[in-house]
Design an enzyme around this catalytic site. Structure first.
Site, PDB file in Angstrom:
ATOM      1  N   LYS A 141       0.832  -1.213   0.000  1.00 29.51           N
ATOM      2  CA  LYS A 141       0.000   0.000   0.000  1.00 29.51           C
ATOM      3  C   LYS A 141       0.861   1.256   0.000  1.00 29.51           C
ATOM      4  O   LYS A 141       0.632   2.178  -0.769  1.00 29.51           O
ATOM      5  CB  LYS A 141      -0.896   0.042   1.262  1.00 29.51           C
ATOM      6  N   ARG A 167      11.506  -5.562   5.142  1.00 32.12           N
ATOM      7  CA  ARG A 167      11.327  -4.134   4.834  1.00 32.12           C
ATOM      8  C   ARG A 167      12.314  -3.269   5.614  1.00 32.12           C
ATOM      9  O   ARG A 167      12.624  -3.496   6.772  1.00 32.12           O
ATOM     10  CB  ARG A 167       9.910  -3.693   5.181  1.00 32.12           C
ATOM     11  N   ARG A 187      -9.952   1.070   8.457  1.00 36.33           N
ATOM     12  CA  ARG A 187      -9.621  -0.300   8.856  1.00 36.33           C
ATOM     13  C   ARG A 187     -10.736  -0.948   9.648  1.00 36.33           C
ATOM     14  O   ARG A 187     -10.624  -2.112  10.007  1.00 36.33           O
ATOM     15  CB  ARG A 187      -8.380  -0.269   9.749  1.00 36.33           C
ATOM     16  N   ARG A 227      -0.724  -8.723  13.394  1.00 35.87           N
ATOM     17  CA  ARG A 227      -1.256  -7.724  12.445  1.00 35.87           C
ATOM     18  C   ARG A 227      -2.087  -8.414  11.370  1.00 35.87           C
ATOM     19  O   ARG A 227      -3.116  -7.897  10.937  1.00 35.87           O
ATOM     20  CB  ARG A 227      -0.111  -6.920  11.817  1.00 35.87           C
ATOM     21  N   ARG A 245      11.094  -1.319  11.062  1.00 40.12           N
ATOM     22  CA  ARG A 245       9.954  -0.978  11.911  1.00 40.12           C
ATOM     23  C   ARG A 245       9.837  -1.903  13.105  1.00 40.12           C
ATOM     24  O   ARG A 245      10.051  -3.106  12.986  1.00 40.12           O
ATOM     25  CB  ARG A 245       8.669  -1.038  11.081  1.00 40.12           C
TER      26      ARG A 245
END
Ligand code: AP5
Ligand code: MG
Length: 218
Positions: free
Chosen positions: A15, A128, A90, A173, A162
């Site tokens: 996203k 990431r 969400r 998540r 992160r």
């Protein structure tokens, strides 16, 4: 008519990567609730302490607070011609609020699902890295920087990882996404506003399809 582009998809689906391209090429602001919450968390205010436990557990920040942050941000003048929402809505409550907001601001909503199978998402999240200066998103497996752990555009800056990209929090998540957010896909599909995009291709191929969907939507 001006548009709100809602980027939907599981954690690590891409996203943010796509929202950044849309911002750069369509000139609409990217409004990422995740990025805004991480900035709040770094500021170490009482608000940071309020949101930290939810984020670290892979859950959702309460609706009331999230909605307040989005209302304030989307009221800024740069959103007049439309904007990109990355990570919002969400929950059903957030989606209902967005309908009211869009009507009041005179925008139409288009939702884009970046669809990636679960088995790929783990490497997307745990691999990431991002640049603390420019926010450029890398991946040690799929989109490595030229020099390990260093931004291509800011060679003096080490990339960040992160706090919620560890395997345990990623699993939480994903559960939160399945339970709270996935049902919204049906809501946008039923109202004819959902565009489904195969997120396993290259970022450029995915972008081309999203841009086409966005520019041809009324
Ligand atoms: P948020 O920051 O929104 O996290 P998320 O939804 O889990 O999504 P990610 O940012 O992890 O993934 P992404 O889809 O943006 O993927 P990316 O482009 O980086 O939210 C974080 C937390 O904040 C939540 O858990 C919650 O606590 C809170 N929060 C946020 N919004 C909220 C809300 N509305 N309500 C309540 N709480 C909220 O890509 C991932 C990786 O894949 C990168 O390494 C990238 O380089 C790579 N990649 C991307 N595209 C491709 C491709 N096509 N091929 C190969 N690799 C690719
Ligand atoms: Mg993101």
């Amino acid at each position: 008519m001006s548009k709100i582009i809602v980027m939907m998809g599981a954690p690590g689906a891409g996203k943010g990567t796509q929202a950044r391209l849309l911002q750069e090429r369509l000139g609409l602001p990217q409004i990422s609730t995740g990025d805004m919450f991480r900035a709040i968390k770094r500021a170490q205010t009482p608000l940071a302490e309020e949101i930290r436990p939810f984020m670290e557990a892979g859950g959702l920040v309460p609706d009331e607070l999230t909605i307040r942050v989005v209302e304030e941000r989307t009221a800024q003048p740069d959103g007049k011609g439309g904007y990109i929402l990355d990570g919002f809505p969400r929950t059903t409550t957030q989606a209902e609020m967005l309908e009211r907001l869009a009507a009041a601001q005179g925008h139409t909503i288009i939702a884009i699902l970046v669809d990636v199978p679960f088995d790929i998402l783990e490497k997307r999240t745990t691999g990431r890295r991002d640049c603390p200066i420019c926010g450029e998103i890398y991946n040690i497996y799929f989109r490595p920087p030229k020099v390990d752990e260093v931004c291509d555009l800011h060679p003096e800056t080490r990339l960040r990882r992160r706090a919620d990209d560890n395997p345990e929090t990623v699993a939480r998540r994903l559960e939160t996404y399945e339970r709270e957010t996935k049902p919204l896909l049906d809501y946008y599909a039923h109202t004819g506003r959902l565009h489904h995009v195969d997120g396993t291709r290259t970022p450029e191929a995915i972008y081309a399809e999203i841009e086409k969907a966005v520019t041809s939507a009324k």
